[in-house]
Design a protein around this motif. Structure first.
Motif, PDB file in Angstrom:
ATOM      1  N   SER A   1      -0.576   0.042   1.199  1.00  0.00           N
ATOM      2  CA  SER A   1       0.143  -1.040   1.830  1.00  0.00           C
ATOM      3  C   SER A   1       1.602  -0.565   2.185  1.00  0.00           C
ATOM      4  O   SER A   1       2.140  -0.745   3.414  1.00  0.00           O
TER       5      SER A   1
ATOM      6  N   LEU B   1       5.609  -8.368   0.873  1.00  0.00           N
ATOM      7  CA  LEU B   1       4.156  -8.712   0.427  1.00  0.00           C
ATOM      8  C   LEU B   1       3.970  -9.208  -1.031  1.00  0.00           C
ATOM      9  O   LEU B   1       4.540  -8.410  -1.704  1.00  0.00           O
TER      10      LEU B   1
ATOM     11  N   ALA C   1      -0.947  -6.841   7.963  1.00  0.00           N
ATOM     12  CA  ALA C   1      -0.076  -5.670   8.553  1.00  0.00           C
ATOM     13  C   ALA C   1       0.014  -5.784  10.123  1.00  0.00           C
ATOM     14  O   ALA C   1       1.098  -5.446  10.438  1.00  0.00           O
TER      15      ALA C   1
ATOM     16  N   GLN D   1      -8.097  -3.521   1.021  1.00  0.00           N
ATOM     17  CA  GLN D   1      -7.497  -2.954   2.230  1.00  0.00           C
ATOM     18  C   GLN D   1      -7.811  -3.547   3.443  1.00  0.00           C
ATOM     19  O   GLN D   1      -6.907  -3.643   4.112  1.00  0.00           O
TER      20      GLN D   1
ATOM     21  N   GLU E   1      -8.043  -6.814   3.934  1.00  0.00           N
ATOM     22  CA  GLU E   1      -7.085  -7.757   3.890  1.00  0.00           C
ATOM     23  C   GLU E   1      -5.508  -7.433   4.306  1.00  0.00           C
ATOM     24  O   GLU E   1      -4.757  -8.043   5.204  1.00  0.00           O
ATOM     25  N   ILE E   2      -5.317  -6.133   3.424  1.00  0.00           N
ATOM     26  CA  ILE E   2      -3.892  -5.613   3.761  1.00  0.00           C
ATOM     27  C   ILE E   2      -3.782  -4.903   5.293  1.00  0.00           C
ATOM     28  O   ILE E   2      -2.882  -5.398   6.080  1.00  0.00           O
ATOM     29  N   GLU E   3      -4.938  -4.494   5.793  1.00  0.00           N
ATOM     30  CA  GLU E   3      -4.882  -4.231   7.170  1.00  0.00           C
ATOM     31  C   GLU E   3      -4.772  -5.448   8.193  1.00  0.00           C
ATOM     32  O   GLU E   3      -3.952  -5.248   9.348  1.00  0.00           O
TER      33      GLU E   3
ATOM     34  N   LEU F   1       1.809 -10.224  -4.040  1.00  0.00           N
ATOM     35  CA  LEU F   1       0.387 -10.387  -4.744  1.00  0.00           C
ATOM     36  C   LEU F   1       0.491 -11.192  -5.783  1.00  0.00           C
ATOM     37  O   LEU F   1       1.090 -10.923  -6.777  1.00  0.00           O
TER      38      LEU F   1
ATOM     39  N   SER G   1      -5.449 -14.702   1.622  1.00  0.00           N
ATOM     40  CA  SER G   1      -4.377 -14.411   2.222  1.00  0.00           C
ATOM     41  C   SER G   1      -3.488 -15.625   3.419  1.00  0.00           C
ATOM     42  O   SER G   1      -4.604 -15.954   3.992  1.00  0.00           O
TER      43      SER G   1
ATOM     44  N   ILE H   1       7.581  -5.300  -1.942  1.00  0.00           N
ATOM     45  CA  ILE H   1       6.312  -5.732  -2.721  1.00  0.00           C
ATOM     46  C   ILE H   1       6.577  -6.617  -3.966  1.00  0.00           C
ATOM     47  O   ILE H   1       7.424  -5.966  -4.783  1.00  0.00           O
TER      48      ILE H   1
END
Lengths: 106, 141
Positions: A66, A45, A38, A31, A33-35, A47, A7, A76
């Motif tokens: 997310s 975002l 964020a 998750q 990595e999303i946190e 992906l 990321s 997204i």
């Protein structure tokens, strides 16, 4: 198959590249990595799923998470998902909430 | 019926998927139907491992039985955890699917994908064991 994720966040755009199979075990890594991204309050975002060959509902839940975590302002993009994963997104209505694209920037 | 046993730990998910994939392909199930079956078995295996064993502090196994006929491929998971019938779970409906992502309930997707991913999914509790049964009809080429 091993799952890997990379990321970066540049100018409020968080780009994540997912490779391998996304099941309940690897969804925890996704998750986290999303946190992490964020924290930088991205507005987009992105992906990259070109090399993702499997996605379970645990992966879908992280997508929903997310949006709930980063707010309604988040757009997204899902870049180059495999057809079979698009099927799952369509079956669960998630395609209405994400932008499925061939490349980013669009 | 062929049997292979896996420890009921989250690390087994990958191995269970690979095993079912191999058996499904041997049985002549096409690529898309095999993929949908893998999503289904992954969901149920996850439930058994997390809610049947891990969260209750129990240790155990998942027995994976499989059987193929020219028209059908069947997979049965058996385990000794607390009885749990996944089909009693409330399914998300069209209304939920049309909600914006931020308002969507987060649960129920897994069982939805399980039921819609195979030709028939059923559950029974027999001889003190949970039995989750997946059936895929094989389309003639």
């Amino acid at each position: 198959m091993d799952f890997t994720i990379t990321s970066e966040v540049v100018d409020k755009v968080a780009k994540l590249k997912l490779t391998g199979e996304l099941d309940s075990l690897s969804a925890r890594v996704f998750q986290k990595e999303i946190e992490k991204v964020a924290l930088e309050s991205p507005t987009e975002l992105v992906l990259d799923l070109e090399n993702l060959s499997f996605m379970s509902s645990a992966g879908l839940r992280v997508l929903i998470f997310s949006k709930q975590k980063m707010g309604v302002g988040l757009t997204i993009y899902i870049v180059k998902p495999q057809e079979i994963i698009v099927d799952t997104l369509e079956k669960t209505g998630l395609q209405h909430s994400v932008n499925i694209v061939d490349q980013y920037p669009v | 019926m062929e049997l292979k046993t896996f420890p009921a730990t989250i690390d087994s998910l990958d191995a269970i998927r690979q095993y079912v994939k191999e058996k499904s392909q041997e049985a002549g199930v096409d690529k898309k139907a095999t993929y949908n079956l893998l999503v289904a078995v992954d969901e149920i295996a996850t439930n058994i491992i997390l809610y049947g064993y891990q969260n209750t502090g129990l240790e155990g196994n998942i027995d994976v039985f499989s059987e193929a006929t020219p028209t059908q491929f069947k997979v049965i998971f058996e385990d000794d955890a607390t009885p749990f019938d996944p089909t009693t779970r409330e399914l998300p409906d069209e209304e939920d699917f049309n909600l914006p992502l931020e308002e969507r309930p987060i649960g129920g997707l897994g069982i939805y994908l399980t039921i819609t991913g195979v030709s028939d999914f059923s559950y029974e509790y027999k001889n003190n064991r949970n039995r989750n049964i997946f059936v895929v009809d094989i389309k003639s080429p």
